[in-house]
Design a protein around this motif. Structure first.
Motif, short mmCIF file in Angstrom:
data_model
loop_
_atom_site.label_atom_id
_atom_site.label_comp_id
_atom_site.label_asym_id
_atom_site.label_seq_id
_atom_site.Cartn_x
_atom_site.Cartn_y
_atom_site.Cartn_z
N SER A 147 0.87 -1.18 0.00
CA SER A 147 0.00 0.00 0.00
C SER A 147 0.91 1.23 0.00
O SER A 147 2.09 1.13 0.34
CB SER A 147 -0.89 0.00 1.25
N SER A 148 0.37 2.38 -0.34
CA SER A 148 1.21 3.59 -0.36
C SER A 148 1.77 3.89 1.03
O SER A 148 2.92 4.30 1.17
CB SER A 148 0.44 4.78 -0.93
N GLN A 149 0.98 3.64 2.07
CA GLN A 149 1.45 3.87 3.43
C GLN A 149 2.61 2.93 3.78
O GLN A 149 3.63 3.35 4.33
CB GLN A 149 0.31 3.69 4.43
N GLU A 150 2.47 1.64 3.44
CA GLU A 150 3.54 0.68 3.70
C GLU A 150 4.79 1.01 2.89
O GLU A 150 5.91 0.90 3.39
CB GLU A 150 3.08 -0.74 3.37
N ALA A 151 4.60 1.41 1.64
CA ALA A 151 5.74 1.76 0.78
C ALA A 151 6.50 2.95 1.37
O ALA A 151 7.74 2.95 1.40
CB ALA A 151 5.26 2.07 -0.63
N GLN A 152 5.77 3.94 1.86
CA GLN A 152 6.41 5.10 2.48
C GLN A 152 7.14 4.70 3.76
O GLN A 152 8.27 5.14 4.01
CB GLN A 152 5.38 6.18 2.80
N GLN A 153 6.51 3.86 4.56
CA GLN A 153 7.12 3.40 5.80
C GLN A 153 8.40 2.63 5.51
O GLN A 153 9.44 2.85 6.15
CB GLN A 153 6.14 2.54 6.60
#
Length: 185
Positions: free
Chosen positions: A99-105
């Protein structure tokens, strides 16, 4: 990739090198040095020879080996230039479809880790049950001292090599054996 040990033990140096190079991430020098232990008696013997070479090196050489590894879901993954083995290992946890959140993290963790330790975060993904555990481990290891993390990284690489050797030359893991071949309890 599955080969027989008898083939590994009898082919030319060049062919044997091609067989075991993928077991150690983009580090043919490790594979070449390990081949001096031929003939190998088991997948464990191949793994031990490879790990022995790594452990016999000085810290700067080990860090150079660490830097041959790709970041988790990093630039090499996005460009599609990781080794087949790393791609498979990262894909098992869905790291190519975050997900975009996981990718950023994960991008933040990769950056913080490389800043602190000077090489990519290395983890034996075959031992990680899911992405949640991956993030927890990553966060915990970021808090380690340099020497603790260096030692942990060597251990993770040894585990990756053992798993790759087992896959290449060993018996299938119990979960890979069809039910018809398992012994009844």
């Amino acid at each position: 990739m599955t080969f027989s040990l008898s083939t590994l033990n009898t082919v030319s140096q060049k062919d044997a090198l091609a067989m075991i190079e993928p077991l150690v991430e983009k580090s043919p020098w490790v594979a070449a040095a390990a081949l001096t232990e031929r003939p190998f008696s088991s997948d464990k013997h191949v793994a031990k020879a490879l790990v022995k070479v790594i452990l016999s090196e000085d810290m700067p050489s080990q860090v150079a080996l660490f830097n041959a590894h790709p970041e988790l879901a990093g630039a090499e993954a996005k460009a599609g230039v990781m080794t087949k083995e790393s791609t498979s290992e990262q894909d098992r946890l869905g790291l190519m479809h975050l997900s975009s959140q996981e990718a950023q993290q994960l991008a933040h963790l990769n950056s913080a880790y490389k800043s602190k330790f000077g090489h990519p975060f290395i983890l034996a993904l075959h031992r990680v049950p899911d992405r949640e555990a991956l993030f927890e481990i990553f966060e915990r290891r970021l808090k380690m001292s340099e020497i603790e993390e260096h030692t942990a990284t060597l251990s993770e690489i040894a585990s990756v090599i053992s798993a790759r050797c087992r896959h290449a030359f060993g018996d299938p893991l119990p979960s890979q054996v069809p039910n018809t071949l398992k012994n009844p309890e």
